[in-house]
Structure formats: structure tokens, C-alpha cells
Design an enzyme around this catalytic site. Structure first.
Site, PDB file in Angstrom:
ATOM      1  N   SER A  14     -18.467 -49.868  13.329  1.00 31.93           N
ATOM      2  CA  SER A  14     -18.484 -50.238  12.010  1.00 31.93           C
ATOM      3  C   SER A  14     -19.984 -50.642  11.575  1.00 31.93           C
ATOM      4  O   SER A  14     -20.820 -50.811  12.427  1.00 31.93           O
ATOM      5  CB  SER A  14     -17.522 -51.549  11.986  1.00 31.93           C
ATOM      6  OG  SER A  14     -17.929 -52.344  12.840  1.00 31.93           O
ATOM      7  N   TYR A  55     -16.244 -66.196   7.200  1.00 32.15           N
ATOM      8  CA  TYR A  55     -16.899 -65.936   8.320  1.00 32.15           C
ATOM      9  C   TYR A  55     -16.353 -64.563   8.826  1.00 32.15           C
ATOM     10  O   TYR A  55     -16.974 -63.904   9.489  1.00 32.15           O
ATOM     11  CB  TYR A  55     -16.559 -66.985   9.237  1.00 32.15           C
ATOM     12  CG  TYR A  55     -17.529 -68.189   9.421  1.00 32.15           C
ATOM     13  CD1 TYR A  55     -18.616 -68.041   9.302  1.00 32.15           C
ATOM     14  CD2 TYR A  55     -16.848 -69.330   8.898  1.00 32.15           C
ATOM     15  CE1 TYR A  55     -19.508 -69.210   9.320  1.00 32.15           C
ATOM     16  CE2 TYR A  55     -17.481 -70.510   8.833  1.00 32.15           C
ATOM     17  CZ  TYR A  55     -18.845 -70.324   9.074  1.00 32.15           C
ATOM     18  OH  TYR A  55     -19.615 -71.905   9.029  1.00 32.15           O
ATOM     19  N   GLU A 142     -14.288 -44.809  -0.394  1.00 31.60           N
ATOM     20  CA  GLU A 142     -14.848 -45.356   0.871  1.00 31.60           C
ATOM     21  C   GLU A 142     -13.479 -45.772   1.682  1.00 31.60           C
ATOM     22  O   GLU A 142     -12.607 -46.551   1.149  1.00 31.60           O
ATOM     23  CB  GLU A 142     -15.866 -46.358   1.020  1.00 31.60           C
ATOM     24  CG  GLU A 142     -16.202 -46.966   1.874  1.00 31.60           C
ATOM     25  CD  GLU A 142     -17.067 -48.180   1.837  1.00 31.60           C
ATOM     26  OE1 GLU A 142     -17.340 -48.572   0.434  1.00 31.60           O
ATOM     27  OE2 GLU A 142     -17.325 -48.896   2.754  1.00 31.60           O
ATOM     28  N   LYS A 224     -28.411 -28.985  16.699  1.00 32.91           N
ATOM     29  CA  LYS A 224     -27.546 -29.193  17.710  1.00 32.91           C
ATOM     30  C   LYS A 224     -26.265 -29.914  17.075  1.00 32.91           C
ATOM     31  O   LYS A 224     -25.036 -29.438  17.356  1.00 32.91           O
ATOM     32  CB  LYS A 224     -28.021 -30.258  18.769  1.00 32.91           C
ATOM     33  CG  LYS A 224     -27.058 -30.516  19.924  1.00 32.91           C
ATOM     34  CD  LYS A 224     -28.148 -31.194  20.928  1.00 32.91           C
ATOM     35  CE  LYS A 224     -27.135 -31.875  22.078  1.00 32.91           C
ATOM     36  NZ  LYS A 224     -27.857 -32.635  22.956  1.00 32.91           N
ATOM     37  N   GLY A 355     -17.815 -73.021  -2.738  1.00 31.02           N
ATOM     38  CA  GLY A 355     -17.222 -73.202  -1.678  1.00 31.02           C
ATOM     39  C   GLY A 355     -15.844 -73.965  -1.988  1.00 31.02           C
ATOM     40  O   GLY A 355     -15.542 -74.262  -2.917  1.00 31.02           O
ATOM     41  N   CYS A 382     -20.206 -73.086  -9.419  1.00 35.50           N
ATOM     42  CA  CYS A 382     -18.912 -73.325  -9.275  1.00 35.50           C
ATOM     43  C   CYS A 382     -18.797 -74.838  -8.357  1.00 35.50           C
ATOM     44  O   CYS A 382     -18.832 -75.758  -8.957  1.00 35.50           O
ATOM     45  CB  CYS A 382     -18.107 -72.378  -8.235  1.00 35.50           C
ATOM     46  SG  CYS A 382     -16.516 -72.377  -8.826  1.00 35.50           S
ATOM     47  N   GLY A 384     -21.102 -76.027  -6.588  1.00 35.72           N
ATOM     48  CA  GLY A 384     -22.395 -76.490  -6.483  1.00 35.72           C
ATOM     49  C   GLY A 384     -22.224 -77.404  -8.050  1.00 35.72           C
ATOM     50  O   GLY A 384     -22.926 -78.517  -7.898  1.00 35.72           O
ATOM     51  N   MET A 385     -21.772 -76.849  -9.008  1.00 38.17           N
ATOM     52  CA  MET A 385     -21.653 -77.768 -10.471  1.00 38.17           C
ATOM     53  C   MET A 385     -20.955 -78.860 -10.198  1.00 38.17           C
ATOM     54  O   MET A 385     -21.197 -79.767 -10.655  1.00 38.17           O
ATOM     55  CB  MET A 385     -21.385 -76.679 -11.596  1.00 38.17           C
ATOM     56  CG  MET A 385     -20.947 -77.565 -12.876  1.00 38.17           C
ATOM     57  SD  MET A 385     -19.451 -76.733 -13.754  1.00 38.17           S
ATOM     58  CE  MET A 385     -19.074 -78.221 -14.719  1.00 38.17           C
ATOM     59  N   ARG A 463     -10.222 -73.676  -8.639  1.00 38.80           N
ATOM     60  CA  ARG A 463      -8.831 -74.416  -9.054  1.00 38.80           C
ATOM     61  C   ARG A 463      -9.046 -75.606  -9.901  1.00 38.80           C
ATOM     62  O   ARG A 463      -8.085 -76.384 -10.693  1.00 38.80           O
ATOM     63  CB  ARG A 463      -7.930 -74.676  -7.858  1.00 38.80           C
ATOM     64  CG  ARG A 463      -7.303 -73.561  -7.272  1.00 38.80           C
ATOM     65  CD  ARG A 463      -6.289 -74.044  -6.195  1.00 38.80           C
ATOM     66  NE  ARG A 463      -5.626 -72.729  -5.541  1.00 38.80           N
ATOM     67  CZ  ARG A 463      -6.236 -72.006  -4.779  1.00 38.80           C
ATOM     68  NH1 ARG A 463      -7.112 -72.723  -4.121  1.00 38.80           N
ATOM     69  NH2 ARG A 463      -5.447 -71.079  -4.374  1.00 38.80           N
ATOM     70  N   HIS A 508     -19.103 -67.789 -11.785  1.00 40.91           N
ATOM     71  CA  HIS A 508     -20.099 -67.368 -10.945  1.00 40.91           C
ATOM     72  C   HIS A 508     -20.798 -66.120 -11.637  1.00 40.91           C
ATOM     73  O   HIS A 508     -20.536 -64.843 -11.356  1.00 40.91           O
ATOM     74  CB  HIS A 508     -19.176 -66.476  -9.771  1.00 40.91           C
ATOM     75  CG  HIS A 508     -18.248 -67.303  -9.058  1.00 40.91           C
ATOM     76  ND1 HIS A 508     -19.008 -67.854  -7.748  1.00 40.91           N
ATOM     77  CD2 HIS A 508     -17.277 -67.933  -9.203  1.00 40.91           C
ATOM     78  CE1 HIS A 508     -18.007 -68.744  -7.358  1.00 40.91           C
ATOM     79  NE2 HIS A 508     -17.006 -69.013  -8.065  1.00 40.91           N
ATOM     80  N   GLU A 510     -23.345 -64.790 -10.372  1.00 40.04           N
ATOM     81  CA  GLU A 510     -24.084 -63.622  -9.551  1.00 40.04           C
ATOM     82  C   GLU A 510     -23.328 -62.503  -9.282  1.00 40.04           C
ATOM     83  O   GLU A 510     -23.812 -61.581  -8.990  1.00 40.04           O
ATOM     84  CB  GLU A 510     -24.119 -64.383  -7.977  1.00 40.04           C
ATOM     85  CG  GLU A 510     -22.532 -64.613  -7.223  1.00 40.04           C
ATOM     86  CD  GLU A 510     -21.994 -65.978  -7.714  1.00 40.04           C
ATOM     87  OE1 GLU A 510     -22.378 -66.445  -8.723  1.00 40.04           O
ATOM     88  OE2 GLU A 510     -21.251 -66.504  -6.789  1.00 40.04           O
TER      89      GLU A 510
HETATM   90  N1  GLN Z   1     -13.030 -75.623  -4.615  1.00 43.73           N
HETATM   91  C1  GLN Z   1     -13.590 -75.606  -6.115  1.00 43.73           C
HETATM   92  C2  GLN Z   1     -12.439 -75.211  -6.812  1.00 43.73           C
HETATM   93  O1  GLN Z   1     -11.395 -74.723  -6.421  1.00 43.73           O
HETATM   94  C3  GLN Z   1     -14.856 -74.507  -6.059  1.00 43.73           C
HETATM   95  C4  GLN Z   1     -14.374 -73.204  -5.985  1.00 43.73           C
HETATM   96  C5  GLN Z   1     -15.452 -72.346  -5.851  1.00 43.73           C
HETATM   97  O2  GLN Z   1     -16.694 -72.871  -5.619  1.00 43.73           O
HETATM   98  N2  GLN Z   1     -15.389 -71.242  -6.074  1.00 43.73           N
HETATM   99  O3  GLN Z   1     -12.477 -75.416  -8.221  1.00 43.73           O
END
Ligand code: GLN
Length: 542
Positions: A14, A55, A142, A224, A355, A382, A384-385, A463, A508, A510
Site C-alpha cells: 500500500s 491516526y 481507484e 522484461k 479536532g 473549527c 481552533g476558533m 457539533r 474548514h 482548507e
Molecule cells: N469538536 C468540535 C466540535 O465538534 C470541533 C470540531 C472540529 O474541529 N472539526 O464542534
């Protein structure tokens, strides 16, 4: 013209880069003026990757229509500059779910439901659905995993059947590894021969071999491979390791992958690929005029794939600024008030990542306080804000222990709280606020200047949200809620006016950055990091 189907399978190991090869071939076909889309079939049982730990499987990519998908779809969008949707990523779990639902509804009229034909028919249906309204000349599919895996057997059988049904309109590319044995000083073809044999045992003769290798393939090795794998000599394509994924379309063009594909499908090859813009991008990528160091603070920093779209958006935004972005991954758990200066003072910009879960939150808040007080460009995405809002509540508004109810359900100051519609949802998969939503931007703000528009659409995956109960308090102290969802009145963007660049977004950005259209927030953030670096140097020399 009838739709052409191209399958990309993987052999030997892989992580050979099927996603990048698929995206590169699609780019070449697109640049010859054909319409093309790419689909990923994932052989695992999860209905989608939304519930997978980063992960385990890297970032979860979100499409406009709110599907949680494999990170390869991010590459497809970044290369092609075209949105994908749920139809572009199917897992075994989804296939089985559909078949079992049909069985429960009685759609099979009493038949015994089996892998062949029912599962394979469902797979074929999901592949052909993309070609059904003649929107695309080419569908590149793919197949996840490696040939020989038990899990991918029904997919390979579906490919065999489609090849049989479609003849010249269907073609299989096998991406394989040609390892270099240092002790022998040689490239070895045997693993590829075995992997092609495994495909042949399942009734599929690959039409083209793309050979991933760290050294160039010489003529005799190509001969080959052609002879023992039963492919034309011109169909042995070298894919040498490259320092940038964005170089791969050019490498594939030099190896004539697109030309071989078109010829095999009886298509016109007289219009060569038009890649001027792509080549300009590459030129700039390889010759940056400036360099900045930006800290990415998150909790999955050991694995770069966990923040794939962010790292790619920095590449696009860097090129737009003629600047190399040196991204320093910093684990939020390693930051505390005593070491924050030592860890962050050399950075020219700080991004706090999205996160879930409480691990590392306090480190993120310490980092944001440092960025705010020291006027270092700060970008919060997200979570981070949300952390920026918590930090501001605690340290500027004086709300001791203010928090998000995600981490402290009993907090006296729930400045971030669960969304109303989320209170009713049960289960984890696909239940967040997902996909593109509108956001109105106040016109006298930095965000408006950056976007050049008062209405934007950005993708979401969360959420929790800013608690509107505290709106006035924040505004009075200069944290401005400057982007609002007009339908549900949710805060989507905050900024601090008296700071060179302090912006947090609930969405997001990004996910929407592409080579052709770098995201304006990333472009502007990098620009302000460049300014910050120049000011720093200026202050030092004064
Ligand atoms: N955990 C946060 C929420 O659910 C932020 C989610 C995220 O950063 N994608 O609102």
C-alpha cells in the site's frame, strides 16, 4: 461518446500513491479538454471514514454535499479544481448496507442474496452511476487496498465483469512497486510479476503498469516487465519518487501515460495537454523568494496525513505569495505557560488545528493567548476558533474557567455550546453539521477584504458552536463575530480588530483550497506572516 472507465489497482504494497497517480492522469486528461471525475472505492466495513481515528486513516475529507470521505478526494479536488460528492467515495460498508436494505425491503423477490452477483452488481452500479448522465467522458476509479487482499476480491471481480462488458471502453492500470535492492545494486521485477499474476488469477489482465521506483527503469527492465506481465512495451510507465506530488502530472506526461490511455481507448490524441498554469505553479513552488515558519498546533502532529488539506493549502497559499512555508508541527500537549515563549517566539504565524476531545486543549489555549498578546498572526480552524473564543472569554472578559460544554459540561460560562439540532442526534456516523453552508460577512471587516465578497460558502464538520448569549460581551471588547450563517444565525467567523491578523473560522477553508484557486484566508494569513517576519527583522536591526 460513451463514457470510458479506467480502473487503478495497487500491487505489492500500500502507500504507492494510487490517489496521486489517479489525480495526475485525470489532470492530464482534463487538460486535453475532456471531462473527467475520479472515484475511490474503499474495501473496509465502515460506512464512511467519518468515524475513523485520524491516526488510523489520516484526515477525513468533507465534500460540499456533506459526505465524510477518504483524503484522496482532497487530492482529486486540489488537482482538478472540481468538487466531488458522496458518489465519489464508496466503502464496502455502504455497499453491504444498500444490499441489506434492499433485501429487507423485499427487492430481491426471494432470491438468495450473495456476493456474486448482488454485491458485485451493487459495486458496478455505484461505479456506473457517475457515468449515467453523460456528464463525464472519463471515470477513473481507484480501488483501495492491494491486489491479493481478501477484502478487495468483490471489487476486482466487478472490474473483471466491467472489462468484459465494455471492451475498449474500459481499461485497468496496475500501480506497482519495483524495489531497489542496495546489496545487489539492482531494481527487482519479481514482486510485480507476482502481483500481476494475482490479478490474472482473478481474471483481470492489466493494460498498463505504472511502476513506482526510486531509480530509473532501463530499457531491458522495461522489456522484461512487458514480456512477463503481458503488456505492451509502451504500457510500462515509470513513476519515479518525486519531491512534490504536484510534479507527478508532469512526470506522467513525460512517460506518456495519458497518450497510451487515450490510444488504447481509441480516442483522439492530437490535442496535447495544456498545462501552462500548472507549470507556472510548479516553477514558483520550486523557486520561492521568501520563507516563513508557521506553527501548526494540534494533537495528531506525528502523522502529517492527519492535517493533509491544511498542509496542502499552505503549499497553494505559499506559492501565491512566492513563499516557502516551513510548517512546524507542534503537539498541543507539549505547550504550557512556562514554555510557550520558548516554543512559539520564533514562529511567524500560528495555526490551531481542528479536532475532537479534551486532550491538549489547555496547550492550544496557552498558544492562542501568546499569539494574541504578542500580535503574532493567528488562524484558528473549527476547534481552533472555539479555543480562541474560550481564551478570550477567560483572559479578556474575565470569565474564569469559561469553556466549551464539549470539555466541561458544567462550566459556568459555556461560551461554546452544543448546537440545538445536535441535541437530538443519536449515534456518531454522519451526524455532525456537515458540508457547505452560506455565511454572510460584515463589510467593514478583515474577512470581507480577504474574501472580497459578503456571501461565501464553506464546508463544516462540527457539533459545537459559538454561544450567542455572549455575543455582545465579545463585541464590546473587540472580538468581532464578522461572519454569520444567515439561516440559523450561527457565528462562523470571528476576528480581533486591534491585531494584525487574528481570525477564527468555524468552518474548514482548507477543504476548498486548490492549485488553481488557493484559499484566500491561507493566502492572506501567509502574507501577514511574511509581514510579521519582516517587522521582526526590522526591529532587530533598529
Ligand atoms: N469538536 C468540535 C466540535 O465538534 C470541533 C470540531 C472540529 O474541529 N472539526 O464542534
Amino acid at each position: 461518446m460513451s463514457t470510458k472507465y479506467i480502473f487503478v489497482t495497487g500491487g505489492v504494497t500500500s502507500s504507492l500513491g494510487k490517489g496521486i497517480i489517479s489525480a495526475s492522469l485525470a489532470k492530464l486528461i482534463q487538460s486535453r479538454n475532456y471531462s473527467v471525475t475520479i472515484q475511490k472505492l474503499d474495501p473496509y466495513i465502515n460506512i464512511d471514514p467519518g468515524t475513523l481515528n485520524p491516526y488510523e486513516h489520516g484526515e477525513c475529507y468533507v465534500t460540499d454535499d456533506g459526505s465524510e470521505t477518504d483524503l484522496d478526494l482532497g487530492h482529486y479536488e486540489r488537482f482538478l479544481n472540481m468538487p466531488t460528492s458522496q458518489a465519489n467515495n464508496i466503502t464496502t460498508g455502504r455497499i453491504y448496507l444498500n444490499v441489506i436494505e434492499k433485501e429487507r425491503r423485499g427487492d430481491y423477490l426471494g432470491e438468495t442474496v450473495q456476493v456474486i452477483p448482488h454485491i458485485t452488481d451493487e459495486i458496478k452500479y455505484r461505479i456506473k452511476i457517475l457515468g449515467s448522465d453523460n456528464k463525464y467522458d472519463f471515470i477513473i476509479t481507484e480501488i483501495g487496498g492491494t491486489v491479493g487482499d481478501i477484502e478487495s476480491l468483490p471489487y476486482i471481480e466487478a472490474v473483471r465483469q466491467m472489462k468484459w462488458e465494455l471492451g475498449k471502453n474500459c481499461l485497468v492500470i496496475h500501480l506497482t512497486l519495483i524495489p531497489y535492492l542496495k546489496a545487489a545494486g539492482e531494481l527487482k521485477t519479481k514482486p510485480t510479476q507476482h502481483s500481476v499474476k494475482a490479478l490474472l488469477e482473478l481474471g483481470v489482465q492489466p493494460d498498463i503498469l505504472v511502476c513506482r521506483s526510486e531509480k530509473h527503469l532501463n530499457d531491458s527492465l522495461r522489456d522484461k516487465l512487458a514480456l512477463f506481465c503481458n503488456v505492451d512495451r509502451e504500457s510500462v510507465i515509470e513513476s519515479i519518487d518525486s519531491e512534490s506530488i504536484y510534479n507527478v502530472p508532469i512526470l506522467m506526461k513525460e512517460e506518456k501515460l495519458d497518450e497510451v490511455v487515450l490510444r488504447k481507448m481509441n480516442m483522439d490524441t492530437s490535442n496535447p495537454p495544456q498545462l501552462q498554469l500548472w507549470e507556472e505553479f510548479l516553477q514558483k513552488l520550486k523557486n520561492p523568494q521568501k520563507e516563513v515558519t508557521i506553527g501548526l498546533i494540534g494533537k495528531y502532529v506525528e502523522l502529517k496525513d492527519s492535517y493533509k488539506s491544511i498542509t496542502e493549502a499552505f503549499i497553494h497559499g505559499g506559492v501565491a505569495n512566492d513563499c516557502k512555508v516551513d510548517l512546524k508541527m507542534i503537539h498541543s500537549e507539549s505547550i504550557n505557560p512556562n514554555n510557550v515563549d520558548e516554543k512559539l517566539s520564533k514562529l511567524h504565524g500560528i495555526l490551531v488545528a481542528p479536532g475532537f476531545g479534551p486532550r491538549g486543549i489547555e496547550g492550544k489555549i496557552d498558544a492562542i493567548k501568546y499569539a494574541r498578546e504578542n500580535k503574532i498572526p493567528f488562524f484558528g480552524i473549527c476547534l481552533g476558533m472555539q479555543c480562541a473564543v474560550i481564551e478570550f472569554a477567560r483572559n479578556v472578559l474575565g470569565y474564569k474557567n469559561a469553556h466549551s460544554t464539549e470539555f466541561d459540561p458544567e462550566t459556568a460560562y459555556p461560551v461554546i455550546d452544543i448546537m440545538e439540532e445536535q441535541k437530538k442526534t443519536a449515534g456518531l456516523g454522519g451526524t455532525m453539521r456537515l458540508g457547505a453552508y452560506p455565511c454572510e460577512i460584515k463589510t467593514d471587516t478583515k474577512a470581507y477584504k480577504i474574501y472580497g465578497s459578503d456571501l461565501i460558502y464553506e464546508r463544516h464538520r462540527h457539533r459545537y458552536e459559538f454561544n450567542n448569549k455572549y455575543l455582545n460581551e465579545f463585541e464590546k471588547k473587540d472580538m468581532i463575530p464578522c461572519g454569520i450563517n444567515p439561516v440559523e444565525n450561527l457565528v462562523e467567523i470571528i476576528e480581533i480588530t486591534e491585531h494584525p491578523w487574528f481570525i477564527g473560522v468555524q468552518f474548514h477553508p482548507e477543504y476548498k483550497s486548490t492549485v488553481a484557486k488557493p484559499h484566500p484566508l491561507f493566502v492572506s494569513f501567509i502574507k501577514s506572516a511574511i509581514n510579521h517576519k519582516e517587522n521582526q527583522l526590522c526591529n532587530k536591526t533598529l
